[in-house]
Design a protein around this motif. Structure first.
Motif, mmCIF file in Angstrom:
data_model
loop_
_atom_site.group_PDB
_atom_site.id
_atom_site.type_symbol
_atom_site.label_atom_id
_atom_site.label_comp_id
_atom_site.label_asym_id
_atom_site.label_seq_id
_atom_site.Cartn_x
_atom_site.Cartn_y
_atom_site.Cartn_z
ATOM 1 N N ALA A 168 0.830 -1.210 0.000
ATOM 2 C CA ALA A 168 0.000 0.000 0.000
ATOM 3 C C ALA A 168 0.863 1.259 0.000
ATOM 4 O O ALA A 168 0.598 2.209 -0.755
ATOM 5 C CB ALA A 168 -0.925 -0.014 1.215
ATOM 6 N N LEU A 169 1.898 1.271 0.834
ATOM 7 C CA LEU A 169 2.769 2.444 0.893
ATOM 8 C C LEU A 169 3.504 2.653 -0.427
ATOM 9 O O LEU A 169 3.650 3.791 -0.903
ATOM 10 C CB LEU A 169 3.767 2.287 2.035
ATOM 11 N N ALA A 170 3.973 1.563 -1.035
ATOM 12 C CA ALA A 170 4.684 1.668 -2.311
ATOM 13 C C ALA A 170 3.795 2.262 -3.391
ATOM 14 O O ALA A 170 4.207 3.158 -4.146
ATOM 15 C CB ALA A 170 5.191 0.287 -2.737
ATOM 16 N N TYR A 171 2.563 1.793 -3.479
ATOM 17 C CA TYR A 171 1.688 2.278 -4.542
ATOM 18 C C TYR A 171 1.255 3.720 -4.294
ATOM 19 O O TYR A 171 1.140 4.516 -5.235
ATOM 20 C CB TYR A 171 0.466 1.371 -4.691
ATOM 21 N N LEU A 172 1.033 4.068 -3.040
ATOM 22 C CA LEU A 172 0.687 5.454 -2.735
ATOM 23 C C LEU A 172 1.854 6.400 -3.009
ATOM 24 O O LEU A 172 1.674 7.533 -3.452
ATOM 25 C CB LEU A 172 0.246 5.573 -1.268
ATOM 26 N N TRP A 173 3.061 5.919 -2.722
ATOM 27 C CA TRP A 173 4.238 6.762 -2.907
ATOM 28 C C TRP A 173 4.543 6.973 -4.392
ATOM 29 O O TRP A 173 4.758 8.087 -4.843
ATOM 30 C CB TRP A 173 5.435 6.146 -2.205
ATOM 31 N N VAL A 174 4.523 5.885 -5.144
ATOM 32 C CA VAL A 174 4.837 5.983 -6.574
ATOM 33 C C VAL A 174 3.650 6.552 -7.354
ATOM 34 O O VAL A 174 3.820 7.402 -8.230
ATOM 35 C CB VAL A 174 5.248 4.606 -7.130
ATOM 36 N N ALA A 175 2.454 6.069 -7.035
ATOM 37 C CA ALA A 175 1.214 6.570 -7.651
ATOM 38 C C ALA A 175 1.358 6.766 -9.159
ATOM 39 O O ALA A 175 1.401 7.897 -9.651
ATOM 40 C CB ALA A 175 0.789 7.880 -6.984
ATOM 41 N N PRO A 176 1.445 5.689 -9.937
ATOM 42 C CA PRO A 176 1.676 5.821 -11.385
ATOM 43 C C PRO A 176 0.666 6.710 -12.094
ATOM 44 O O PRO A 176 0.984 7.347 -13.098
ATOM 45 C CB PRO A 176 1.571 4.371 -11.880
ATOM 46 N N ARG A 177 -0.572 6.773 -11.580
ATOM 47 C CA ARG A 177 -1.615 7.592 -12.210
ATOM 48 C C ARG A 177 -2.107 8.710 -11.298
ATOM 49 O O ARG A 177 -3.216 9.224 -11.475
ATOM 50 C CB ARG A 177 -2.791 6.699 -12.625
ATOM 51 N N GLY A 178 -1.313 9.081 -10.311
ATOM 52 C CA GLY A 178 -1.713 10.141 -9.398
ATOM 53 C C GLY A 178 -2.220 9.583 -8.081
ATOM 54 O O GLY A 178 -2.666 8.434 -7.998
ATOM 55 N N ARG A 179 -2.160 10.383 -7.035
ATOM 56 C CA ARG A 179 -2.497 9.913 -5.695
ATOM 57 C C ARG A 179 -3.976 9.557 -5.560
ATOM 58 O O ARG A 179 -4.321 8.561 -4.918
ATOM 59 C CB ARG A 179 -2.114 10.993 -4.674
ATOM 60 N N LEU A 180 -4.864 10.368 -6.098
ATOM 61 C CA LEU A 180 -6.290 10.060 -5.988
ATOM 62 C C LEU A 180 -6.618 8.745 -6.691
ATOM 63 O O LEU A 180 -7.370 7.912 -6.167
ATOM 64 C CB LEU A 180 -7.124 11.199 -6.570
ATOM 65 N N ALA A 181 -6.043 8.568 -7.870
ATOM 66 C CA ALA A 181 -6.253 7.305 -8.588
ATOM 67 C C ALA A 181 -5.661 6.135 -7.801
ATOM 68 O O ALA A 181 -6.250 5.046 -7.753
ATOM 69 C CB ALA A 181 -5.624 7.375 -9.977
ATOM 70 N N ALA A 182 -4.505 6.369 -7.174
ATOM 71 C CA ALA A 182 -3.878 5.312 -6.383
ATOM 72 C C ALA A 182 -4.765 4.905 -5.214
ATOM 73 O O ALA A 182 -4.913 3.713 -4.910
ATOM 74 C CB ALA A 182 -2.514 5.775 -5.883
ATOM 75 N N LEU A 183 -5.361 5.900 -4.539
ATOM 76 C CA LEU A 183 -6.267 5.592 -3.433
ATOM 77 C C LEU A 183 -7.466 4.788 -3.919
ATOM 78 O O LEU A 183 -7.894 3.823 -3.272
ATOM 79 C CB LEU A 183 -6.733 6.882 -2.770
ATOM 80 N N ARG A 184 -8.011 5.179 -5.051
ATOM 81 C CA ARG A 184 -9.161 4.465 -5.588
ATOM 82 C C ARG A 184 -8.784 3.037 -5.974
ATOM 83 O O ARG A 184 -9.515 2.076 -5.666
ATOM 84 C CB ARG A 184 -9.702 5.212 -6.803
ATOM 85 N N GLN A 185 -7.640 2.878 -6.620
ATOM 86 C CA GLN A 185 -7.208 1.535 -7.036
ATOM 87 C C GLN A 185 -6.910 0.651 -5.831
ATOM 88 O O GLN A 185 -7.259 -0.534 -5.816
ATOM 89 C CB GLN A 185 -5.965 1.658 -7.923
ATOM 90 N N LEU A 186 -6.254 1.212 -4.823
ATOM 91 C CA LEU A 186 -5.970 0.440 -3.615
ATOM 92 C C LEU A 186 -7.256 0.049 -2.893
ATOM 93 O O LEU A 186 -7.347 -1.038 -2.306
ATOM 94 C CB LEU A 186 -5.062 1.236 -2.684
ATOM 95 N N SER A 187 -8.245 0.915 -2.937
ATOM 96 C CA SER A 187 -9.528 0.597 -2.308
ATOM 97 C C SER A 187 -10.185 -0.591 -2.994
ATOM 98 O O SER A 187 -10.761 -1.471 -2.339
ATOM 99 C CB SER A 187 -10.453 1.812 -2.356
ATOM 100 N N ILE A 188 -10.089 -0.619 -4.311
ATOM 101 C CA ILE A 188 -10.659 -1.753 -5.056
ATOM 102 C C ILE A 188 -9.920 -3.044 -4.701
ATOM 103 O O ILE A 188 -10.537 -4.079 -4.422
ATOM 104 C CB ILE A 188 -10.595 -1.485 -6.567
#
Length: 734
Positions: free
Chosen positions: A213-233
């Motif tokens: 979760a931390l890695a994807y939020l930090w890198v956020a390939p499509r932006g932080r909001l998109a990362a939060l949405r993708q991680l939620s899914i």
């Protein structure tokens, strides 16, 4: 049609199902190093696999019951009547039970799927590292994992840990794919794998989640909001999959499902959050520090807690060989990447390093029940970091010239500590490691040509891997311990509880010293007292254990028949000893005087015969381990009512009355009635658990006592047919 026209036929396409197989075959052909990783893992995991027999009879018994009934299959019941579950979720046992349904009840039907999972894990670790650090780095990571002793042991065993490892490594693999292209589907697969890991061994599967979760939020390939949405899914998928079975159990009325083993309230949530959850970390009843040895702050079987716990005897020789190299590699990667979002290695480091860090910290300081084979979960993350270090060193430059000698020096230091705790075993490895790895570190620090660097690094790693590879190979020469698998020779089985305990003639019983109550120093090898065929080898060294206090501990060993019972005095004294392969106890004897964690094999066999001759029905005993031995050997209709050792589960008298009324339980046999002693199974120092003793005491008052003779001894059990009302009335008066 004109003569100039050309007839066109669309080329035939391979069937859709064969495409993944073809893709895998193509990768193996074009990447011979991957074939090497898979080949070495397959040889170590599959060679002479039948030697392990039924491995852990507790799980093999459950698989036998589950393969014969879809109800038992669904709820992971240990017994064929469906009275008591095992103390783990069912996914790993589902795989084994399905294999048994297809190929029949045979040890290889149970063990081969585990071995294949081990091979797959090595292949995934290879590709996890290759994607970011190159093929040589991936090869190094795969080989390190394949040659880790506990990896070999757990891949040849039927404990659920290998499926847990495969699920969590796969989750990381999908996570780094998501970091590469930002697609949501990879996080969905990642969540699915973590959820399956939870259905395999509950909360430990969540150790990989913070890093991902931390890695994807930090890198956020499509932006932080998109990362939060993708991680939620992905998180939603994880929750749905992971909680599917617990919710099913919760929604099923207690009368229609087994009692949840390991609980006092028959709640799956108690099993998740207490017995298999926070209790393992913060401490729990039945996990006194005295069992772990090493003074205060220890935990059951895991030795003293602390920063250097993972290098102690019994843990270090299982998975601690390259921890130093891996940590320095991770720090080096941190320095090089500087956690820049634009550096693709940043996300990889946070995800993989997070899984390593969370696991290492929890394992180092967990004060609850902690078995040495738990470090198998740490092995793939250690291997991945080590492989990443190899990739960075091979790239050359100033960073590599600094990283290489530091990583090799840390590897040498950790390995010397591990070797120093082996009581003289693998003594040849110390000069080899110091000489070859030391010279390799110097050569790499000089910064010569790429080819010379590669040769020097290969020599250094070979020196570091020589000892663990030998330890891993020696795992193949004997059956693993039935309950506590470990890599290395037979003398290492169940060893090393006491940290730096004595070796030959040391301060504790058994090889490398068991500090389970202060055995006499310099004692003789364990002398077997078991009866029957199939004696295991005596312990190589050590004095007497704690004597009569440790009765019936770890009785049935793991021979090729799965029915040997130890009765040795080396390491632990008293009935039961450490049997089977003779790794840590005295000689083993089939059907000896003591059953595993309580129970008497001869008396239980006689009780089974008596019940069959008098109308049949299920026999309830205190320990699930005693029941398991009877189920595996003869498919006996026996159920354990007190949990694994007889002390973990506390069924109520009203529950027993309900099962008696429904016709699912007729006979009850307590340790007291079978052995003339107190019930409750094995109790270590400070263990105040009573299991189902209170409910069974009610049964003894309310039901009809039946006494018969077995091997010259009187055996008593209780016939509860038609006594459900009497049980309830007696309980109300108690």
């Amino acid at each position: 049609m004109s003569s100039d026209s050309v007839s066109y036929r669309e080329p035939l396409r391979a069937p859709r199902l064969t495409r993944p197989v073809s893709a895998v075959a193509h990768r193996i052909r074009t990447r011979p190093e991957l074939f090497g990783v898979l080949g070495i893992a397959a040889i170590l995991n599959l060679w002479g696999l039948s030697t392990n027999g039924w491995a852990n009879t507790f799980y093999s018994a459950a698989v036998r019951s589950m393969a014969g009934s879809w109800h038992d299959f669904l709820f992971a019941s240990l017994d064929k009547t469906g009275l008591m579950t095992v103390d783990k979720p069912p996914l790993a046992l589902w795989v084994q039970a399905l294999s048994v349904r297809i190929f029949g009840f045979h040890s290889l039907s149970i063990l081969v799927p585990e071995a294949v999972m081990g091979v797959a894990s090595a292949g995934l670790v290879y590709d996890l590292v290759r994607r970011y650090f190159g093929r040589p780095a991936g090869f190094a990571a795969g080989i390190v994992l394949a040659l880790t002793p506990i990896t070999v042991a757990i891949s040849r065993h039927n404990n659920p840990d290998q499926l847990l490892i495969l699920c969590c490594v796969a989750a990381l693999w999908f996570a780094v794919r998501a970091l590469q292209d930002g697609r949501t589907r990879w996080l969905v697969w990642c969540g699915l794998c973590v959820g399956l890991g939870f259905e395999t061994k509950m909360a430990v599967a969540l150790f990989v989640v913070p890093g991902i979760a931390l890695a994807y939020l930090w890198v956020a390939p499509r932006g932080r909001l998109a990362a939060l949405r993708q991680l939620s899914i992905g998180g939603a998928v994880m929750a749905v999959v992971g909680l599917a079975w617990p919710v099913l159990v919760t929604l099923t009325p207690a009368a229609d499902r087994p009692w949840i083993s390991g609980t006092t309230d028959n709640s799956i949530w108690s099993l998740i959050f207490n017995y298999n959850g926070l209790g393992r970390v913060t401490g729990q009843a039945g996990a006194p520090g005295a069992i772990g040895g090493g003074g205060g702050g220890g935990s059951a079987f895991g030795g003293a807690t602390g920063v250097f716990r993972l290098l102690q005897s019994g843990l270090g020789d299982q998975a601690g060989w390259l921890i130093g190299f891996a940590i320095v590699a991770g720090v080096g990667l941190l320095v090089v990447s500087r956690l820049r979002r634009t550096d693709p290695r940043t996300g990889w480091l946070i995800a993989v390093g997070g899984a390593f860090g969370v696991s290492a910290i929890v394992f180092s300081f967990a004060s609850g029940i902690f078995h040495p084979y738990y470090v198998s979960f740490l092995a793939p993350f250690t291997a991945a970091l080590a492989g990443a270090g190899v990739g960075m060193i091979l790239r050359g430059g100033l960073t590599a010239r600094i990283l290489a000698p530091c990583a090799l020096a840390a590897g040498i230091a950790c390995e010397l500590v591990v070797l120093g705790n082996l009581g003289g075993a693998l003594s040849w490895a110390k000069p080899l490691v110091i000489a070859l790895a030391g010279v390799a570190a110097v050569v790499l620090a000089i910064g010569l040509s790429r080819r010379v660097r590669a040769i020097a690094l290969a020599v250094g790693l070979a020196a570091l891997l020589a000892a663990p590879a030998t330890w891993a190979a020696e795992t193949l020469g004997h059956p693993t311990s039935s309950t506590f698998p470990s890599g290395g020779p037979a003398s290492a089985s169940m060893g090393g509880f006491g940290g730096a305990g004595g070796g030959s003639g040391g301060g504790g019983g058994g090889h490398r010293g068991f500090r389970f109550g202060g055995g006499a120093a310099g004692g003789p090898p364990g002398a077997g007292a078991g009866t029957g065929a199939g004696a295991g080898a005596a312990s190589s060294s050590g004095g007497a254990g704690v004597g009569g206090q440790v009765q019936s501990l770890f009785g049935p060993g793991s021979s090729s028949t799965g029915s040997t019972a130890g009765a040795g005095r080396g390491g632990f004294a008293g009935r039961g000893g450490f049997g089977g392969a003779g790794g840590a106890g005295g000689a083993g004897g089939a059907g000896g005087a003591g059953g595993m964690f309580g129970g008497d094999t001869a008396s239980l066999n006689a009780a089974v015969a008596y019940a069959k001759a008098h109308g049949g029905g299920t026999i309830g005993v205190e320990s699930q381990s005693s029941a398991a031995a009877a189920i595996v050997s003869s498919d006996a209709n026996v159920a354990g009512l007190g949990g694994f050792s007889g002390r973990e589960s506390s069924v109520t008298a009203s529950w027993i009355a309900m099962e008696v009324k429904a016709g699912r339980l007729r006979w009850v046999m307590t340790d007291g009635s079978a052995q003339g002693g107190a019930g409750g199974g094995f109790a270590g120092p400070g263990d105040s658990r009573q299991g189902s003793a209170a409910a069974l005491a009610v049964v003894a008052k309310a039901c009809k006592a039946v006494t018969f003779t077995s091997s010259g001894s009187k055996v008593t059990m209780y016939d509860c047919q038609g006594k459900s009302s009497a049980i309830l009335a007696t309980a109300a008066k108690s």
